[in-house]
Design a protein around this motif. Structure first.
Motif, PDB file in Angstrom:
ATOM      1  N   VAL A 112       0.809  -1.221   0.000  1.00 32.01           N
ATOM      2  CA  VAL A 112       0.000   0.000   0.000  1.00 32.01           C
ATOM      3  C   VAL A 112       0.844   1.273   0.000  1.00 32.01           C
ATOM      4  N   CYS A 113       1.772   1.406   0.960  1.00 31.70           N
ATOM      5  CA  CYS A 113       2.461   2.693   1.087  1.00 31.70           C
ATOM      6  C   CYS A 113       3.959   2.600   1.354  1.00 31.70           C
ATOM      7  N   ASN A 114       4.505   1.388   1.494  1.00 36.99           N
ATOM      8  CA  ASN A 114       5.952   1.223   1.724  1.00 36.99           C
ATOM      9  C   ASN A 114       6.453   1.998   2.937  1.00 36.99           C
ATOM     10  N   ARG A 115       5.687   1.941   4.000  1.00 35.29           N
ATOM     11  CA  ARG A 115       6.081   2.582   5.254  1.00 35.29           C
ATOM     12  C   ARG A 115       5.979   1.566   6.393  1.00 35.29           C
ATOM     13  N   MET A 116       6.760   1.815   7.445  1.00 41.19           N
ATOM     14  CA  MET A 116       6.703   0.979   8.641  1.00 41.19           C
ATOM     15  C   MET A 116       5.708   1.583   9.627  1.00 41.19           C
ATOM     16  N   PHE A 117       5.020   0.708  10.347  1.00 44.88           N
ATOM     17  CA  PHE A 117       4.057   1.150  11.352  1.00 44.88           C
ATOM     18  C   PHE A 117       4.308   0.402  12.657  1.00 44.88           C
ATOM     19  N   PHE A 118       4.629   1.142  13.720  1.00 43.71           N
ATOM     20  CA  PHE A 118       4.687   0.538  15.043  1.00 43.71           C
ATOM     21  C   PHE A 118       3.252   0.279  15.498  1.00 43.71           C
ATOM     22  N   ASN A 119       3.079  -0.573  16.491  1.00 46.39           N
ATOM     23  CA  ASN A 119       1.735  -0.920  16.956  1.00 46.39           C
ATOM     24  C   ASN A 119       0.895   0.324  17.241  1.00 46.39           C
ATOM     25  N   ALA A 120      -0.255   0.393  16.590  1.00 42.08           N
ATOM     26  CA  ALA A 120      -1.252   1.452  16.795  1.00 42.08           C
ATOM     27  C   ALA A 120      -0.809   2.824  16.302  1.00 42.08           C
ATOM     28  N   ASP A 121       0.351   2.920  15.645  1.00 41.75           N
ATOM     29  CA  ASP A 121       0.763   4.213  15.100  1.00 41.75           C
ATOM     30  C   ASP A 121      -0.042   4.511  13.838  1.00 41.75           C
ATOM     31  N   TRP A 122      -0.002   5.748  13.405  1.00 46.34           N
ATOM     32  CA  TRP A 122      -0.801   6.151  12.253  1.00 46.34           C
ATOM     33  C   TRP A 122      -0.030   7.152  11.394  1.00 46.34           C
ATOM     34  N   ARG A 123      -0.431   7.239  10.143  1.00 43.92           N
ATOM     35  CA  ARG A 123       0.168   8.180   9.198  1.00 43.92           C
ATOM     36  C   ARG A 123      -0.936   8.804   8.350  1.00 43.92           C
ATOM     37  N   VAL A 124      -0.628   9.939   7.751  1.00 45.28           N
ATOM     38  CA  VAL A 124      -1.593  10.648   6.911  1.00 45.28           C
ATOM     39  C   VAL A 124      -1.093  10.646   5.465  1.00 45.28           C
ATOM     40  N   PHE A 125      -1.972  10.250   4.558  1.00 42.73           N
ATOM     41  CA  PHE A 125      -1.619  10.190   3.140  1.00 42.73           C
ATOM     42  C   PHE A 125      -2.682  10.883   2.291  1.00 42.73           C
ATOM     43  N   GLY A 164      11.366   6.559   6.818  1.00 39.40           N
ATOM     44  CA  GLY A 164      11.936   6.135   5.552  1.00 39.40           C
ATOM     45  C   GLY A 164      10.958   5.350   4.708  1.00 39.40           C
ATOM     46  N   VAL A 165      11.448   4.906   3.554  1.00 39.22           N
ATOM     47  CA  VAL A 165      10.660   4.107   2.622  1.00 39.22           C
ATOM     48  C   VAL A 165      11.142   2.668   2.711  1.00 39.22           C
ATOM     49  N   PHE A 166      10.207   1.741   2.874  1.00 32.41           N
ATOM     50  CA  PHE A 166      10.553   0.340   3.073  1.00 32.41           C
ATOM     51  C   PHE A 166       9.751  -0.519   2.105  1.00 32.41           C
ATOM     52  N   GLY A 167      10.434  -1.104   1.149  1.00 35.77           N
ATOM     53  CA  GLY A 167       9.757  -1.933   0.161  1.00 35.77           C
ATOM     54  C   GLY A 167       9.708  -3.391   0.572  1.00 35.77           C
ATOM     55  N   ILE A 168       9.491  -4.228  -0.405  1.00 37.44           N
ATOM     56  CA  ILE A 168       9.423  -5.667  -0.176  1.00 37.44           C
ATOM     57  C   ILE A 168      10.822  -6.205   0.115  1.00 37.44           C
ATOM     58  N   GLU A 169      10.912  -7.078   1.100  1.00 35.98           N
ATOM     59  CA  GLU A 169      12.188  -7.658   1.488  1.00 35.98           C
ATOM     60  C   GLU A 169      12.192  -9.161   1.231  1.00 35.98           C
ATOM     61  N   LYS A 170      13.384  -9.715   1.128  1.00 37.52           N
ATOM     62  CA  LYS A 170      13.516 -11.153   0.936  1.00 37.52           C
ATOM     63  C   LYS A 170      12.875 -11.880   2.112  1.00 37.52           C
ATOM     64  N   GLY A 171      12.041 -12.844   1.808  1.00 42.13           N
ATOM     65  CA  GLY A 171      11.363 -13.592   2.854  1.00 42.13           C
ATOM     66  C   GLY A 171       9.968 -13.094   3.165  1.00 42.13           C
ATOM     67  N   ASP A 172       9.567 -11.970   2.554  1.00 38.53           N
ATOM     68  CA  ASP A 172       8.214 -11.461   2.791  1.00 38.53           C
ATOM     69  C   ASP A 172       7.152 -12.388   2.206  1.00 38.53           C
ATOM     70  N   PHE A 173       7.510 -13.062   1.100  1.00 42.18           N
ATOM     71  CA  PHE A 173       6.549 -13.917   0.411  1.00 42.18           C
ATOM     72  C   PHE A 173       7.178 -15.272   0.102  1.00 42.18           C
ATOM     73  N   PRO A 174       6.352 -16.308   0.011  1.00 46.51           N
ATOM     74  CA  PRO A 174       6.861 -17.614  -0.415  1.00 46.51           C
ATOM     75  C   PRO A 174       7.106 -17.600  -1.918  1.00 46.51           C
ATOM     76  N   PRO A 175       7.798 -18.609  -2.453  1.00 47.18           N
ATOM     77  CA  PRO A 175       7.996 -18.681  -3.907  1.00 47.18           C
ATOM     78  C   PRO A 175       6.659 -18.656  -4.633  1.00 47.18           C
TER      79      PRO A 175
END
Length: 205
Positions: A112-125, A164-175
């Motif tokens: 959706v947005c390539n951002r990290m979210f700590f528990n219950a944190d929020w962002r505006v887009f 920062g911007v955080f995209g897909i990382e190795k291990g996020d998805f199975p083959p």
């Protein structure tokens, strides 16, 4: 969906009491197909949250493991990225000027947005109309978000999330398995069912 409804009930109770409608939506569920990331049956949720209307929830929810090649909730990179665009397109088409979405951090970061979210944190887009127009020039219909400078710089509304911007990382998805399933379907339904069942038995990465 239980976790997000609990969060909405607690964190947005002041809006709910004013009559703001809550819309449960299967598209915003978490990525993985582990038990902790797979939703409960609608019949169960209706009893736990009797004040919410579940009539528009996809009847196939919470299935993530059957018909992997066509299941929009399958735990594959292709399906999840497509689901992220579906969510954004639906938001873009809504008439409201402000919408609060309560969902899961893994889905937000990867699709959706390539951002990290700590528990219950929020962002505006807002929607990045310029970036979307540039994508359309290249024949790519893509819905793209732009974060407000305040929450981006602060690391979320509470300042508890990574900046920062955080995209897909190795291990996020199975083959990926869709192409294998399609090949098996071409060989006959029995072979396709056998492969689909075998993939359901694979442990998630």
């Amino acid at each position: 969906m239980r976790r997000t409804l609990q969060t909405a009930t607690i964190g947005l109770d002041w809006l709910i009491k004013k009559g703001i409608k809550v819309i449960p939506d299967a598209n915003w569920q978490e990525n993985a197909d582990k038990p902790c990331d797979t939703g409960s049956a609608v019949e169960v949720l209706e009893k736990e949250f009797p004040n919410f209307d579940f009539s528009t929830v996809d009847p196939s929810y919470p299935d993530k493991t059957t018909n992997l090649a066509s299941n929009p909730y399958a735990f594959t990179q292709k399906a999840i990225l497509a689901r992220g665009q579906t969510c954004l397109e639906e938001l873009y088409s809504r008439p409201e000027k402000v919408i609060a979405v309560v969902t899961h951090s893994g889905f937000l970061r990867t699709a959706v947005c390539n951002r990290m979210f700590f528990n219950a944190d929020w962002r505006v887009f807002t929607f990045d109309e310029q970036a979307m127009a540039e994508a359309e020039k290249e024949d790519q219909k893509k819905f793209i978000l732009k974060e407000s400078a305040k929450t981006e710089k602060n690391g979320g509304g509470m300042g508890r999330s990574d900046v920062g911007v955080f995209g897909i990382e190795k291990g996020d998805f199975p083959p990926e398995v869709e192409d294998d399933i399609k090949d098996a379907q071409a060989k006959g339904p029995a072979k396709a069912e056998e492969l689909d069942e075998a993939n359901k038995q694979k442990p998630s990465v």
